[in-house]
Design an enzyme around this catalytic site. Sequence first.
Site, short mmCIF file in Angstrom:
data_model
loop_
_atom_site.label_atom_id
_atom_site.label_comp_id
_atom_site.label_asym_id
_atom_site.label_seq_id
_atom_site.Cartn_x
_atom_site.Cartn_y
_atom_site.Cartn_z
N HIS A 1 -1.05 8.94 9.95
CA HIS A 1 0.28 8.36 10.19
C HIS A 1 0.64 8.40 11.67
O HIS A 1 1.16 9.43 12.13
CB HIS A 1 1.33 9.18 9.45
CG HIS A 1 1.28 9.08 7.96
ND1 HIS A 1 2.04 8.19 7.25
CD2 HIS A 1 0.56 9.78 7.05
CE1 HIS A 1 1.80 8.34 5.95
NE2 HIS A 1 0.91 9.29 5.80
N GLU B 1 3.15 6.94 12.93
CA GLU B 1 4.61 6.93 13.00
C GLU B 1 5.21 8.34 12.92
O GLU B 1 6.39 8.52 13.15
CB GLU B 1 5.21 6.01 11.92
CG GLU B 1 5.29 6.57 10.51
CD GLU B 1 3.97 6.49 9.73
OE1 GLU B 1 2.91 6.24 10.34
OE2 GLU B 1 4.01 6.70 8.50
N CYS C 1 -1.97 5.02 5.15
CA CYS C 1 -1.97 5.94 3.99
C CYS C 1 -1.93 5.14 2.68
O CYS C 1 -2.88 4.46 2.35
CB CYS C 1 -0.82 6.92 4.14
SG CYS C 1 -1.00 8.37 3.08
#
Lengths: 80, 227
Positions: B201, B203, B85
């Site tokens: 993302h 994560e 990002c």
Amino acid sequence: MKVSAIITLKKDVLDPQGKVIHQALDGMGFENISEVRQGKYFEIDVNEDDPSKAKAVVEDMCKKLLANLVIENFKIIETQ
Amino acid sequence: MKSSVITFPGSNCDRDMDVALKKFGFNNKMVWHDDNELPKSDLVVLPGGFSYGDYLRCGSMASKSKIMQSVINFAKSGGLVMGICNGFQILVETGLVPGVLLRNKYLEFICKNVFVKLDNKENTYFKNLNKDVLEFHIAHNEGNYFCTKDQLKEIKDNNQIAIYYCNSEGKIEDQYNPNGSIKNIAGIFNKEKNVLGMMPHPERMIDQSLSGEDGSIFFKNLINNIK
């Protein structure tokens, strides 16, 4: 010495903000517009008395940080 | 395996990344942007967020911060550097990966799950993954990938496109492009494939009860590939 730089998007780069501004202006009655492109303007006070040296410093700044040359052009427009 | 996550002023996914990396076995260190030297690392992550308030251009100021010279040297010597990002925006500003990230086409901040198709598994990030389509999360205002025609030809010729936005079956079409990115590109490698920048993302997809597990699949595979 004050040096100014104008950063503009290159011709074939999409400018959605410029498009929306164009639409808003159009809606306000400013109908005689073919395109709006948004850019950035910098006024930089350089501690340098020689105009060409001051311009060269700002040109270097444009190349290294102020502009992204993949999508933007810059123009050093005035000195005072 | 040692990893480092760089925290810039305005980073806000750095701790999520720390949690994810530790969960899958990395010995992770947080590194401050004003430090000069990277600790010894097998992987360096530039996390998501709004470094320097997105002033000037997203990622432009962070790309000039002190630690970045060390990150650039690490990448140029073949070290693994992943930018997620805002981290991707920082990577393009350093020039480690080609192109730029513009405002989203419809000027909206997009926050949703998307599917991405892997294009190239001959790299440390995706090698041995048994899935071709992964569900990740995106949350960005400037994820509209753009590059010049010459750059596009070059990244295609060098197989540098890492992931495309697609549907759950892996179809890459305009209607599955959330932000106007050229060719639905969601992530890009450098020429050598040791640097990866991507808007999604992973994560945020490491727990079934929160969102999904495709991030877990990605991280588990990544640490096995690095070992």
